[in-house]
Write an enzyme that holds these catalytic residues in place. Structure first.
Site, PDB file in Angstrom:
ATOM      1  CG  HIS A   1     -51.903  44.099  -2.944  1.00 39.41           C
ATOM      2  ND1 HIS A   1     -51.645  43.886  -4.278  1.00 39.41           N
ATOM      3  CD2 HIS A   1     -50.868  44.848  -2.474  1.00 39.41           C
ATOM      4  CE1 HIS A   1     -50.524  44.483  -4.624  1.00 39.41           C
ATOM      5  NE2 HIS A   1     -50.028  45.072  -3.545  1.00 39.41           N
TER       6      HIS A   1
ATOM      7  CD  GLU B   1     -45.547  48.697  -0.531  1.00 36.39           C
ATOM      8  OE1 GLU B   1     -45.152  48.771   0.656  1.00 36.39           O
ATOM      9  OE2 GLU B   1     -45.388  47.701  -1.258  1.00 36.39           O
TER      10      GLU B   1
END
Length: 233
Positions: free
Chosen positions: A11, A85
């Site tokens: 990202h 994550e």
């Protein structure tokens, strides 16, 4: 049948990235530079890889980055919590100095590649397992000529690559992390080969000096205002 190509994308930048705070499962949006990175990265990535399907972590920083690529490519976006994550429990939101001061022994163990004990962190093996299960599942739904793009997070991507290359993600640290909106390409190996995926490209990205990429240009222009709501399916 399975996609022959998988592209794993990290990202864009968040305020917590810029200030050195550990994010984990904390849902932090892209900052102005991160939105600029997402837009520029999407344009470069689309020229190299025309994905048929984009899947992303459901955390907003990944979903926003995926949406930028989907808008460039016309692909649909699917959000999946398995692509999040690594969870870091009590450490989420803390800076390097706060970790060193509050948990010196656990921090040193973490830096050595060991599991930090007693903070509620997700194990590396668990992250690798959920990431690879998602990646393999989506890849198998595509044809051999199609490409799967996966937008996720730095630690999660490194752990997934390790497992896809047949390594033990709980201790093997042979894959360096990705810069924001940089990607790795994996290609399916010949049938019967071990491992069944091969790393072709790692930490590729747009043609900017790293300092400029990390900090963003002096004038972000219209890109600073760009943001789109993530799609889901």
């Amino acid at each position: 049948m399975s996609a022959r190509t998988v592209v794993l994308v990290r990202h864009g930048r968040t305020e917590w990235n810029a200030t050195g705070r550990l994010q984990g499962h904390a849902d932090v949006a892209l900052d102005d530079v991160g939105r600029w990175q997402a837009r520029r990265g999407a344009q470069t990535l689309f020229r190299r890889h025309k994905a048929s399907l984009v899947v992303a972590s459901d955390l907003v920083r990944a979903a926003q980055t995926a949406q930028a690529y989907a808008e460039a490519s016309g692909a649909r976006v699917v959000l999946d919590a398995r692509l999040r994550e690594r969870g870091f429990g009590q450490w989420e939101g803390l800076t390097h100095d706060e970790l060193v001061d509050g948990w010196p022994e656990q921090y040193e163990a973490w830096r050595r590649g060991e599991e930090p004990v007693g903070i509620g962190a997700e194990t590396k093996a668990a992250v690798a397992d959920r990431m690879v299960a998602a990646i393999r599942g989506y890849a198998e739904d595509l044809d051999a000529g199609q490409t799967l793009a996966v937008v996720s997070h730095g630690a999660a991507i490194s752990l997934a690559i390790a497992k896809l290359l047949g390594q033990d993600a709980s201790y093997w640290r042979g894959i360096a992390g990705l810069n924001n909106v940089h990607w790795s390409q994996l290609s399916r190996a010949t049938a019967g080969a071990t491992p069944d995926w091969r790393l072709v490209t790692h930490n590729a990205g747009p043609d900017y000096a790293l300092d400029e990429w990390n900090d963003g240009p002096a004038d972000l222009g219209d890109d600073a205002d760009w943001i789109s709501a993530p799609s889901s399916a």
